[in-house]
Write a protein that holds these residues in place. Sequence first.
Motif, mmCIF file in Angstrom:
data_model
loop_
_atom_site.group_PDB
_atom_site.id
_atom_site.type_symbol
_atom_site.label_atom_id
_atom_site.label_comp_id
_atom_site.label_asym_id
_atom_site.label_seq_id
_atom_site.Cartn_x
_atom_site.Cartn_y
_atom_site.Cartn_z
ATOM 1 N N THR A 40 -4.258 46.613 -29.555
ATOM 2 C CA THR A 40 -3.175 45.748 -29.107
ATOM 3 C C THR A 40 -3.022 45.725 -27.593
ATOM 4 O O THR A 40 -2.200 44.986 -27.082
ATOM 5 C CB THR A 40 -1.843 46.193 -29.729
ATOM 6 N N ALA A 41 -3.789 46.496 -26.863
ATOM 7 C CA ALA A 41 -3.630 46.595 -25.409
ATOM 8 C C ALA A 41 -4.222 45.410 -24.654
ATOM 9 O O ALA A 41 -4.052 45.307 -23.454
ATOM 10 C CB ALA A 41 -4.258 47.896 -24.908
ATOM 11 N N GLN A 42 -4.886 44.499 -25.345
ATOM 12 C CA GLN A 42 -5.591 43.421 -24.664
ATOM 13 C C GLN A 42 -4.690 42.509 -23.842
ATOM 14 O O GLN A 42 -5.109 41.984 -22.828
ATOM 15 C CB GLN A 42 -6.399 42.614 -25.680
ATOM 16 N N LEU B 144 -1.895 48.853 -17.048
ATOM 17 C CA LEU B 144 -1.340 49.347 -18.305
ATOM 18 C C LEU B 144 -2.420 49.442 -19.379
ATOM 19 O O LEU B 144 -2.390 50.337 -20.220
ATOM 20 C CB LEU B 144 -0.182 48.467 -18.765
ATOM 21 N N ARG B 145 -3.373 48.527 -19.344
ATOM 22 C CA ARG B 145 -4.515 48.609 -20.267
ATOM 23 C C ARG B 145 -5.310 49.879 -20.003
ATOM 24 O O ARG B 145 -5.727 50.584 -20.914
ATOM 25 C CB ARG B 145 -5.403 47.362 -20.089
ATOM 26 N N SER B 146 -5.475 50.200 -18.724
ATOM 27 C CA SER B 146 -6.173 51.426 -18.322
ATOM 28 C C SER B 146 -5.424 52.663 -18.820
ATOM 29 O O SER B 146 -6.033 53.622 -19.304
ATOM 30 C CB SER B 146 -6.320 51.465 -16.805
ATOM 31 N N ALA B 147 -4.106 52.641 -18.725
ATOM 32 C CA ALA B 147 -3.292 53.767 -19.202
ATOM 33 C C ALA B 147 -3.469 53.947 -20.707
ATOM 34 O O ALA B 147 -3.593 55.079 -21.191
ATOM 35 C CB ALA B 147 -1.819 53.533 -18.867
ATOM 36 N N PHE C 291 3.896 59.396 -20.986
ATOM 37 C CA PHE C 291 4.415 58.063 -21.253
ATOM 38 C C PHE C 291 3.761 57.074 -20.308
ATOM 39 O O PHE C 291 3.178 57.446 -19.298
ATOM 40 C CB PHE C 291 5.949 58.034 -21.153
ATOM 41 N N MET C 292 3.827 55.805 -20.661
ATOM 42 C CA MET C 292 3.260 54.745 -19.845
ATOM 43 C C MET C 292 4.422 54.040 -19.140
ATOM 44 O O MET C 292 5.171 53.289 -19.768
ATOM 45 C CB MET C 292 2.499 53.752 -20.735
ATOM 46 N N PRO C 293 4.605 54.313 -17.846
ATOM 47 C CA PRO C 293 5.724 53.684 -17.127
ATOM 48 C C PRO C 293 5.560 52.163 -17.135
ATOM 49 O O PRO C 293 4.532 51.647 -16.708
ATOM 50 C CB PRO C 293 5.609 54.229 -15.709
ATOM 51 N N HIS C 294 6.553 51.489 -17.663
ATOM 52 C CA HIS C 294 6.497 50.032 -17.728
ATOM 53 C C HIS C 294 7.902 49.459 -17.840
ATOM 54 O O HIS C 294 8.869 50.179 -18.078
ATOM 55 C CB HIS C 294 5.665 49.586 -18.932
ATOM 56 N N MET C 295 7.992 48.162 -17.651
ATOM 57 C CA MET C 295 9.209 47.426 -17.923
ATOM 58 C C MET C 295 8.779 46.108 -18.558
ATOM 59 O O MET C 295 7.600 45.950 -18.888
ATOM 60 C CB MET C 295 10.035 47.223 -16.649
ATOM 61 N N THR D 278 9.990 36.463 -20.550
ATOM 62 C CA THR D 278 8.916 36.380 -21.539
ATOM 63 C C THR D 278 8.782 37.615 -22.421
ATOM 64 O O THR D 278 8.157 37.558 -23.469
ATOM 65 C CB THR D 278 7.563 36.161 -20.843
ATOM 66 N N GLY D 279 9.305 38.750 -21.962
ATOM 67 C CA GLY D 279 9.124 40.004 -22.692
ATOM 68 C C GLY D 279 7.785 40.665 -22.427
ATOM 69 O O GLY D 279 7.482 41.708 -22.987
ATOM 70 N N ASP D 280 6.969 40.056 -21.559
ATOM 71 C CA ASP D 280 5.664 40.635 -21.234
ATOM 72 C C ASP D 280 5.818 42.023 -20.634
ATOM 73 O O ASP D 280 6.799 42.317 -19.942
ATOM 74 C CB ASP D 280 4.907 39.768 -20.225
ATOM 75 N N PHE D 281 4.831 42.893 -20.908
ATOM 76 C CA PHE D 281 4.780 44.211 -20.291
ATOM 77 C C PHE D 281 4.461 44.053 -18.808
ATOM 78 O O PHE D 281 3.613 43.235 -18.436
ATOM 79 C CB PHE D 281 3.677 45.068 -20.935
ATOM 80 N N LEU D 282 5.123 44.856 -17.970
ATOM 81 C CA LEU D 282 4.875 44.878 -16.532
ATOM 82 C C LEU D 282 4.821 46.333 -16.073
ATOM 83 O O LEU D 282 5.533 47.173 -16.618
ATOM 84 C CB LEU D 282 6.016 44.178 -15.774
ATOM 85 N N PRO D 283 4.006 46.635 -15.061
ATOM 86 C CA PRO D 283 4.050 47.985 -14.487
ATOM 87 C C PRO D 283 5.444 48.260 -13.930
ATOM 88 O O PRO D 283 6.121 47.358 -13.442
ATOM 89 C CB PRO D 283 3.016 47.936 -13.356
#
Length: 129
Positions: free
Chosen positions: A10-12, A18-21, A45-49, A54-59
């Motif tokens: 699901t990381a694609q 974040l994909r690297s994490a 943990f993977m620091p993100h917001m 959009t709800g997209d993952f962001l660093p």
Amino acid sequence: MTTATVSQNTAQGLPPGLRSAQAAVHLPEVQEMLRRLSGHGLGIFMPHMHDDRTGDFLPLPDEVMQVEAGLEVSFRSAAEITLQAERFLPVAWLWRANAVTAAAACEMVKPAATENDRLTVKHKMSERI
């Protein structure tokens, strides 16, 4: 199937960092670090917001901290939270600028003294019923 295995699939849609994490969790040296951290009651943990629209993952930007208050998560100015150390308990840390830096915190209720003068720490709960 473990959660770690699911994350590979699901990381694609994640930003490259974040994909690297997500991929790093499968590296032997990261798993060894996790094993050692778990001996101290800590994890990784993977620091993100998330993008508000959009709800997209962001660093997670350096100047932002994840905050849990009333069982809800928000993202606030790290400087604002750091200035209120008596109100917020750090629960996640990052290595930034050659130092340990809090990345997430929980808002606490004012500590109350117990019969043996120890302070008790309690998480601020939701005001909803």
